[in-house]
Design a protein around this motif. Structure first.
Motif, PDB file in Angstrom:
ATOM      1  N   UNK A 138      53.167  20.686  18.785  1.00  9.27           N
ATOM      2  CA  UNK A 138      54.100  20.061  17.852  1.00  9.27           C
ATOM      3  C   UNK A 138      54.714  21.125  16.949  1.00  9.27           C
ATOM      4  N   UNK A 139      56.041  21.220  16.985  1.00 12.37           N
ATOM      5  CA  UNK A 139      56.762  22.244  16.240  1.00 12.37           C
ATOM      6  C   UNK A 139      57.769  21.596  15.297  1.00 12.37           C
ATOM      7  N   UNK A 140      57.703  21.975  14.020  1.00 15.58           N
ATOM      8  CA  UNK A 140      58.728  21.544  13.075  1.00 15.58           C
ATOM      9  C   UNK A 140      59.589  22.752  12.701  1.00 15.58           C
ATOM     10  N   UNK A 141      60.455  22.597  11.732  1.00 18.49           N
ATOM     11  CA  UNK A 141      61.432  23.642  11.401  1.00 18.49           C
ATOM     12  C   UNK A 141      60.793  24.924  10.880  1.00 18.49           C
ATOM     13  N   UNK A 142      59.536  24.863  10.447  1.00 17.80           N
ATOM     14  CA  UNK A 142      58.882  26.060   9.913  1.00 17.80           C
ATOM     15  C   UNK A 142      58.601  27.098  10.995  1.00 17.80           C
ATOM     16  N   UNK A 143      58.617  26.694  12.263  1.00 21.44           N
ATOM     17  CA  UNK A 143      58.356  27.617  13.365  1.00 21.44           C
ATOM     18  C   UNK A 143      59.463  27.584  14.424  1.00 21.44           C
ATOM     19  N   UNK A 242      60.994  15.846   9.027  1.00 24.64           N
ATOM     20  CA  UNK A 242      60.081  15.430   7.955  1.00 24.64           C
ATOM     21  C   UNK A 242      58.926  14.603   8.511  1.00 24.64           C
ATOM     22  N   UNK A 243      59.199  13.776   9.512  1.00 26.42           N
ATOM     23  CA  UNK A 243      58.148  12.961  10.123  1.00 26.42           C
ATOM     24  C   UNK A 243      57.139  13.841  10.862  1.00 26.42           C
ATOM     25  N   UNK A 244      57.621  14.864  11.535  1.00 29.65           N
ATOM     26  CA  UNK A 244      56.703  15.783  12.209  1.00 29.65           C
ATOM     27  C   UNK A 244      55.831  16.506  11.196  1.00 29.65           C
ATOM     28  N   UNK A 245      56.440  16.954  10.110  1.00 29.22           N
ATOM     29  CA  UNK A 245      55.675  17.624   9.064  1.00 29.22           C
ATOM     30  C   UNK A 245      54.627  16.693   8.464  1.00 29.22           C
ATOM     31  N   UNK A 248      51.665  16.359  10.790  1.00 31.03           N
ATOM     32  CA  UNK A 248      50.819  17.551  10.776  1.00 31.03           C
ATOM     33  C   UNK A 248      49.982  17.621   9.499  1.00 31.03           C
ATOM     34  N   UNK A 249      50.549  17.134   8.408  1.00 32.71           N
ATOM     35  CA  UNK A 249      49.860  17.191   7.113  1.00 32.71           C
ATOM     36  C   UNK A 249      48.779  16.133   6.990  1.00 32.71           C
ATOM     37  N   UNK A 255      53.440   8.260  11.689  1.00 28.69           N
ATOM     38  CA  UNK A 255      54.560   9.189  11.535  1.00 28.69           C
ATOM     39  C   UNK A 255      55.101   9.628  12.896  1.00 28.69           C
ATOM     40  N   UNK A 256      54.198   9.859  13.840  1.00 29.80           N
ATOM     41  CA  UNK A 256      54.639  10.271  15.174  1.00 29.80           C
ATOM     42  C   UNK A 256      55.335   9.129  15.897  1.00 29.80           C
TER      43      UNK A 256
END
Length: 277
Positions: A138-143, A242-245, A248-249, A255-256
């Protein structure tokens, strides 16, 4: 504190692209362009294999369309890096990040446009001994990166090169004919750009995630950057990211589920509008 050295390279593969050299960039010569099928990875690979790098410096290698895609100048990049902590290993500039927001990870995005790419990627990762399952990553904008627009320390570039060498080994050699055929499979993009090119564009994210590297994102200049075909869905993209983040949090699978529902709706609408066009 002394500002870190930042080496920015503009890759030129023709006289025209050589003349496009922007202020603040060094010219990286690829004028022979002997293996155009490998695009920008070939001159980057050649540089990394020949040069001794400064362990505390940052290096970035960019195609001639970098400014058109991101609206960022060399001064922008250097200023951003200078204002961050020196323990950041890599900085990413991701144009059209809204594309990646609608997929679990950029390999799924590659597979959306080129069915079979996810399976090819997993095979190559297994060959490289990289313990990553791309079907669940799972990848969000941070990576998120899928254009090799990375400015990073040698610690990153060595890992990038290690994985890219496997792509060259299996795409150019005869060790595994089936995998070779998959990597050299023409896609529908730009008259048949081969699958291996898009695999390499996913390598930064794969490296960041696998090695748990400290990465910072440099946002594109929205007022100057080119707008991609999925830009009309930018607000939905922000929600998906935001939902992916949030998943993960918190680990809350709701959320998924919300992410999948919104992403599938947008991708379905996008697919229909593309076919209609």
């Amino acid at each position: 504190m002394r500002k870190p050295a930042v080496h920015l390279f503009h890759i030129g593969y023709s006289i025209e692209t050589m003349e496009m050299l922007p202020a603040g960039f060094q010219f990286l010569d690829n004028l022979d362009n002997e293996r155009s099928d490998w695009f920008e990875s070939r001159p980057i690979r050649a540089y990394l294999n020949k040069q001794v790098l400064d362990e505390e410096a940052y290096y970035g290698f960019f195609s001639p369309r970098f400014f058109l895609k991101t609206g960022r100048t060399a001064n922008d990049l250097r200023e951003f890096i200078a204002n961050e902590n020196r323990d950041v290993e890599a900085f990413i500039v991701c144009p059209q990040a809204e594309v990646g927001a609608f997929f679990i990870n950029p390999v799924y995005g590659m597979d959306f446009a080129d069915a079979g790419a996810l399976d090819t990627t997993q095979k190559l990762l297994d060959k490289a001994g990289m313990d990553l399952n791309v079907s669940t990553m799972l990848i969000d904008s941070s990576e998120l990166s899928y254009s090799n627009y990375v400015i990073a320390k040698p610690s990153y570039w060595r890992r990038w090169l290690d994985l890219v060498e496997y792509a060259y080994r299996f795409a150019d050699g005869d060790e595994d004919p089936a995998l070779k055929a998959e990597l050299n499979q023409p896609t529908a993009y730009n008259d048949g750009v081969q699958r291996k090119v898009f695999f390499i564009e996913c390598v930064p994210t794969l490296v960041f995630h696998h090695h748990k590297m400290k990465v910072k994102s440099i946002p594109v200049n929205q007022s100057l950057a080119g707008k991609g075909m999925m830009y009309p869905y930018a607000e939905q993209a922000k929600t998906c990211d935001a939902l992916k983040m949030a998943f993960k949090r918190t680990g809350d699978f709701q959320y998924m589920q919300n992410f999948q529902q919104l992403a599938n709706t947008v991708l379905s609408n996008f697919s229909r509008s593309t076919k209609a066009a």
